[in-house]
Design a protein around this motif. Sequence first.
Motif, PDB file in Angstrom:
ATOM      1  N   VAL A  26       0.849  -1.196   0.000  1.00 46.19           N
ATOM      2  CA  VAL A  26       0.000   0.000   0.000  1.00 46.19           C
ATOM      3  C   VAL A  26       0.882   1.243   0.000  1.00 46.19           C
ATOM      4  O   VAL A  26       0.635   2.201  -0.739  1.00 46.19           O
ATOM      5  N   GLU A  27       1.930   1.216   0.803  1.00 47.45           N
ATOM      6  CA  GLU A  27       2.873   2.337   0.855  1.00 47.45           C
ATOM      7  C   GLU A  27       3.544   2.533  -0.506  1.00 47.45           C
ATOM      8  O   GLU A  27       3.706   3.667  -0.971  1.00 47.45           O
ATOM      9  N   LEU A  28       3.916   1.445  -1.157  1.00 45.28           N
ATOM     10  CA  LEU A  28       4.521   1.518  -2.484  1.00 45.28           C
ATOM     11  C   LEU A  28       3.550   2.138  -3.482  1.00 45.28           C
ATOM     12  O   LEU A  28       3.935   2.987  -4.288  1.00 45.28           O
ATOM     13  N   GLN A  29       2.288   1.741  -3.433  1.00 49.85           N
ATOM     14  CA  GLN A  29       1.289   2.301  -4.343  1.00 49.85           C
ATOM     15  C   GLN A  29       1.121   3.798  -4.103  1.00 49.85           C
ATOM     16  O   GLN A  29       0.983   4.570  -5.057  1.00 49.85           O
ATOM     17  N   GLN A  30       1.146   4.221  -2.844  1.00 54.91           N
ATOM     18  CA  GLN A  30       1.020   5.649  -2.535  1.00 54.91           C
ATOM     19  C   GLN A  30       2.233   6.415  -3.055  1.00 54.91           C
ATOM     20  O   GLN A  30       2.093   7.497  -3.633  1.00 54.91           O
ATOM     21  N   GLN A  31       3.422   5.849  -2.848  1.00 54.40           N
ATOM     22  CA  GLN A  31       4.639   6.507  -3.334  1.00 54.40           C
ATOM     23  C   GLN A  31       4.611   6.618  -4.852  1.00 54.40           C
ATOM     24  O   GLN A  31       4.989   7.645  -5.412  1.00 54.40           O
ATOM     25  N   ARG A  32       4.165   5.563  -5.516  1.00 52.66           N
ATOM     26  CA  ARG A  32       4.108   5.580  -6.977  1.00 52.66           C
ATOM     27  C   ARG A  32       3.106   6.632  -7.455  1.00 52.66           C
ATOM     28  O   ARG A  32       3.367   7.351  -8.413  1.00 52.66           O
ATOM     29  N   ALA A  33       1.966   6.736  -6.782  1.00 55.08           N
ATOM     30  CA  ALA A  33       0.952   7.714  -7.174  1.00 55.08           C
ATOM     31  C   ALA A  33       1.473   9.144  -7.035  1.00 55.08           C
ATOM     32  O   ALA A  33       1.105  10.020  -7.818  1.00 55.08           O
ATOM     33  N   ARG A  91      12.982   4.560 -11.572  1.00 48.02           N
ATOM     34  CA  ARG A  91      12.615   4.901 -10.192  1.00 48.02           C
ATOM     35  C   ARG A  91      11.626   3.884  -9.632  1.00 48.02           C
ATOM     36  O   ARG A  91      11.711   3.491  -8.468  1.00 48.02           O
ATOM     37  N   GLN A  92      10.697   3.458 -10.466  1.00 50.41           N
ATOM     38  CA  GLN A  92       9.722   2.449 -10.029  1.00 50.41           C
ATOM     39  C   GLN A  92      10.437   1.137  -9.680  1.00 50.41           C
ATOM     40  O   GLN A  92      10.117   0.492  -8.690  1.00 50.41           O
ATOM     41  N   GLN A  93      11.427   0.763 -10.478  1.00 45.96           N
ATOM     42  CA  GLN A  93      12.233  -0.432 -10.211  1.00 45.96           C
ATOM     43  C   GLN A  93      12.949  -0.295  -8.869  1.00 45.96           C
ATOM     44  O   GLN A  93      12.990  -1.238  -8.085  1.00 45.96           O
ATOM     45  N   GLU A  94      13.508   0.883  -8.604  1.00 45.37           N
ATOM     46  CA  GLU A  94      14.179   1.130  -7.325  1.00 45.37           C
ATOM     47  C   GLU A  94      13.199   1.004  -6.165  1.00 45.37           C
ATOM     48  O   GLU A  94      13.523   0.419  -5.130  1.00 45.37           O
ATOM     49  N   MET A  95      12.009   1.559  -6.334  1.00 40.57           N
ATOM     50  CA  MET A  95      11.003   1.488  -5.277  1.00 40.57           C
ATOM     51  C   MET A  95      10.588   0.044  -5.010  1.00 40.57           C
ATOM     52  O   MET A  95      10.423  -0.361  -3.858  1.00 40.57           O
ATOM     53  N   LEU A  96      10.432  -0.739  -6.069  1.00 39.27           N
ATOM     54  CA  LEU A  96      10.098  -2.153  -5.898  1.00 39.27           C
ATOM     55  C   LEU A  96      11.204  -2.892  -5.173  1.00 39.27           C
ATOM     56  O   LEU A  96      10.948  -3.700  -4.281  1.00 39.27           O
ATOM     57  N   GLU A  98      13.335  -1.639  -3.099  1.00 40.20           N
ATOM     58  CA  GLU A  98      13.315  -1.219  -1.695  1.00 40.20           C
ATOM     59  C   GLU A  98      12.220  -1.954  -0.933  1.00 40.20           C
ATOM     60  O   GLU A  98      12.410  -2.339   0.216  1.00 40.20           O
ATOM     61  N   THR A  99      11.068  -2.149  -1.572  1.00 35.87           N
ATOM     62  CA  THR A  99       9.940  -2.801  -0.909  1.00 35.87           C
ATOM     63  C   THR A  99      10.156  -4.299  -0.791  1.00 35.87           C
ATOM     64  O   THR A  99       9.935  -4.883   0.265  1.00 35.87           O
ATOM     65  N   LEU A 100      10.613  -4.910  -1.876  1.00 32.86           N
ATOM     66  CA  LEU A 100      10.779  -6.364  -1.874  1.00 32.86           C
ATOM     67  C   LEU A 100      12.108  -6.797  -1.294  1.00 32.86           C
ATOM     68  O   LEU A 100      12.245  -7.925  -0.839  1.00 32.86           O
ATOM     69  N   GLY A 101      13.090  -5.916  -1.349  1.00 36.73           N
ATOM     70  CA  GLY A 101      14.367  -6.209  -0.729  1.00 36.73           C
ATOM     71  C   GLY A 101      15.330  -7.037  -1.559  1.00 36.73           C
ATOM     72  O   GLY A 101      16.427  -7.298  -1.130  1.00 36.73           O
ATOM     73  N   ASP A 102      14.969  -7.455  -2.738  1.00 34.75           N
ATOM     74  CA  ASP A 102      15.848  -8.310  -3.533  1.00 34.75           C
ATOM     75  C   ASP A 102      15.566  -8.074  -5.011  1.00 34.75           C
ATOM     76  O   ASP A 102      14.458  -8.298  -5.471  1.00 34.75           O
ATOM     77  N   SER A 103      16.570  -7.661  -5.749  1.00 38.85           N
ATOM     78  CA  SER A 103      16.355  -7.352  -7.163  1.00 38.85           C
ATOM     79  C   SER A 103      15.940  -8.583  -7.964  1.00 38.85           C
ATOM     80  O   SER A 103      15.208  -8.471  -8.931  1.00 38.85           O
ATOM     81  N   ASP A 104      16.391  -9.770  -7.561  1.00 44.00           N
ATOM     82  CA  ASP A 104      15.967 -10.991  -8.246  1.00 44.00           C
ATOM     83  C   ASP A 104      14.466 -11.202  -8.056  1.00 44.00           C
ATOM     84  O   ASP A 104      13.763 -11.587  -8.990  1.00 44.00           O
ATOM     85  N   LEU A 105      13.958 -10.919  -6.856  1.00 42.34           N
ATOM     86  CA  LEU A 105      12.520 -11.044  -6.621  1.00 42.34           C
ATOM     87  C   LEU A 105      11.744 -10.047  -7.474  1.00 42.34           C
ATOM     88  O   LEU A 105      10.687 -10.369  -8.000  1.00 42.34           O
ATOM     89  N   VAL A 106      12.271  -8.841  -7.607  1.00 42.08           N
ATOM     90  CA  VAL A 106      11.616  -7.832  -8.436  1.00 42.08           C
ATOM     91  C   VAL A 106      11.552  -8.325  -9.879  1.00 42.08           C
ATOM     92  O   VAL A 106      10.500  -8.287 -10.516  1.00 42.08           O
TER      93      VAL A 106
END
Length: 136
Positions: A26-33, A91-96, A98-106
Amino acid sequence: MSSPSGIGGAVESLLRQAQEQQRRLVELQQQRAELRVAGESPDGLVRVTVDGDMKVGNIELNARAMRLDSFSLAESVQAAVDAAYAAFAERQQEMLAETLGDSDLVRRAQDGTLTPEDWFRQFGVDLSDPTRGLRR
Protein backbone atom coordinates in the motif's frame (compact mmCIF):
# COMPACT_ATOMS: atom_id res chain seq x y z
CA MET A 1 3.19 -33.63 18.92
CA SER A 2 2.06 -30.07 18.45
CA SER A 3 -0.13 -28.05 20.71
CA PRO A 4 -3.09 -25.97 19.56
CA SER A 5 -1.37 -22.83 20.78
CA GLY A 6 1.61 -23.70 18.57
CA ILE A 7 -0.61 -23.85 15.50
CA GLY A 8 -2.29 -20.60 16.47
CA GLY A 9 1.08 -18.95 16.98
CA ALA A 10 2.26 -20.04 13.56
CA VAL A 11 -0.91 -18.75 11.93
CA GLU A 12 -0.63 -15.45 13.83
CA SER A 13 2.98 -15.11 12.74
CA LEU A 14 2.06 -15.78 9.11
CA LEU A 15 -0.81 -13.28 9.30
CA ARG A 16 1.48 -10.63 10.81
CA GLN A 17 3.96 -11.15 7.98
CA ALA A 18 1.19 -10.96 5.38
CA GLN A 19 -0.18 -7.78 6.97
CA GLU A 20 3.29 -6.24 6.95
CA GLN A 21 3.68 -7.04 3.26
CA GLN A 22 0.25 -5.62 2.54
CA ARG A 23 1.22 -2.43 4.40
CA ARG A 24 4.44 -2.21 2.37
CA LEU A 25 2.58 -2.67 -0.91
CA VAL A 26 0.00 0.00 0.00
CA GLU A 27 2.87 2.34 0.86
CA LEU A 28 4.52 1.52 -2.48
CA GLN A 29 1.29 2.30 -4.34
CA GLN A 30 1.02 5.65 -2.53
CA GLN A 31 4.64 6.51 -3.33
CA ARG A 32 4.11 5.58 -6.98
CA ALA A 33 0.95 7.71 -7.17
CA GLU A 34 2.89 10.71 -5.81
CA LEU A 35 5.89 10.11 -8.05
CA ARG A 36 6.88 12.88 -10.46
CA VAL A 37 9.82 12.23 -12.76
CA ALA A 38 11.35 14.54 -15.35
CA GLY A 39 13.13 13.77 -18.58
CA GLU A 40 15.06 16.09 -20.83
CA SER A 41 15.87 16.01 -24.51
CA PRO A 42 19.56 15.50 -25.37
CA ASP A 43 19.76 19.05 -26.69
CA GLY A 44 18.39 20.38 -23.37
CA LEU A 45 15.64 22.34 -25.09
CA VAL A 46 12.66 20.32 -23.84
CA ARG A 47 11.88 19.02 -20.35
CA VAL A 48 8.89 16.76 -19.67
CA THR A 49 7.42 15.60 -16.36
CA VAL A 50 5.56 12.29 -15.98
CA ASP A 51 3.26 11.69 -13.01
CA GLY A 52 2.35 8.54 -11.07
CA ASP A 53 -0.28 7.61 -13.66
CA MET A 54 2.46 7.83 -16.32
CA LYS A 55 0.79 10.85 -17.87
CA VAL A 56 2.77 13.76 -19.23
CA GLY A 57 1.94 16.50 -16.80
CA ASN A 58 4.26 19.31 -17.79
CA ILE A 59 6.23 20.27 -20.87
CA GLU A 60 8.82 23.03 -20.60
CA LEU A 61 10.31 24.51 -23.76
CA ASN A 62 13.51 26.51 -23.71
CA ALA A 63 13.11 29.73 -25.69
CA ARG A 64 15.70 28.42 -28.17
CA ALA A 65 13.37 25.50 -28.95
CA MET A 66 11.08 27.92 -30.76
CA ARG A 67 13.79 28.41 -33.38
CA LEU A 68 13.68 24.73 -34.34
CA ASP A 69 11.80 23.52 -37.38
CA SER A 70 8.68 21.48 -36.57
CA PHE A 71 10.42 18.13 -37.23
CA SER A 72 13.33 18.92 -34.90
CA LEU A 73 11.00 20.24 -32.21
CA ALA A 74 8.89 17.09 -32.42
CA GLU A 75 12.05 14.97 -32.11
CA SER A 76 13.14 16.92 -29.02
CA VAL A 77 9.71 16.56 -27.41
CA GLN A 78 9.66 12.82 -28.14
CA ALA A 79 13.18 12.39 -26.76
CA ALA A 80 12.19 14.21 -23.55
CA VAL A 81 9.05 12.05 -23.19
CA ASP A 82 11.10 8.90 -23.74
CA ALA A 83 13.66 10.06 -21.17
CA ALA A 84 10.91 10.79 -18.63
CA TYR A 85 9.35 7.35 -19.12
CA ALA A 86 12.75 5.69 -18.78
CA ALA A 87 13.45 7.63 -15.58
CA PHE A 88 10.00 6.69 -14.27
CA ALA A 89 10.61 3.00 -14.97
CA GLU A 90 14.01 3.18 -13.28
CA ARG A 91 12.61 4.90 -10.19
CA GLN A 92 9.72 2.45 -10.03
CA GLN A 93 12.23 -0.43 -10.21
CA GLU A 94 14.18 1.13 -7.32
CA MET A 95 11.00 1.49 -5.28
CA LEU A 96 10.10 -2.15 -5.90
CA ALA A 97 13.57 -3.27 -4.91
CA GLU A 98 13.32 -1.22 -1.70
CA THR A 99 9.94 -2.80 -0.91
CA LEU A 100 10.78 -6.36 -1.87
CA GLY A 101 14.37 -6.21 -0.73
CA ASP A 102 15.85 -8.31 -3.53
CA SER A 103 16.35 -7.35 -7.16
CA ASP A 104 15.97 -10.99 -8.25
CA LEU A 105 12.52 -11.04 -6.62
CA VAL A 106 11.62 -7.83 -8.44
CA ARG A 107 12.71 -9.30 -11.77
CA ARG A 108 10.80 -12.53 -11.14
CA ALA A 109 7.68 -10.63 -10.02
CA GLN A 110 7.78 -8.56 -13.20
CA ASP A 111 8.18 -11.55 -15.49
CA GLY A 112 5.52 -13.57 -13.63
CA THR A 113 7.76 -16.36 -12.33
CA LEU A 114 7.66 -15.46 -8.63
CA THR A 115 5.67 -18.02 -6.64
CA PRO A 116 4.00 -17.39 -3.28
CA GLU A 117 6.36 -19.95 -1.76
CA ASP A 118 9.39 -18.01 -2.97
CA TRP A 119 7.91 -14.75 -1.70
CA PHE A 120 7.34 -16.11 1.82
CA ARG A 121 10.68 -17.93 1.82
CA GLN A 122 12.33 -14.48 1.63
CA PHE A 123 10.88 -13.81 5.10
CA GLY A 124 11.90 -17.17 6.52
CA VAL A 125 8.55 -18.90 6.06
CA ASP A 126 8.62 -22.30 4.36
CA LEU A 127 5.06 -22.95 3.16
CA SER A 128 5.94 -26.53 2.24
CA ASP A 129 6.63 -27.37 5.90
CA PRO A 130 3.27 -28.01 7.62
CA THR A 131 4.95 -28.02 11.05
CA ARG A 132 6.71 -24.66 10.66
CA GLY A 133 6.56 -22.64 13.80
CA LEU A 134 5.28 -25.57 15.82
CA ARG A 135 8.65 -26.97 16.83
CA ARG A 136 10.60 -25.52 19.71
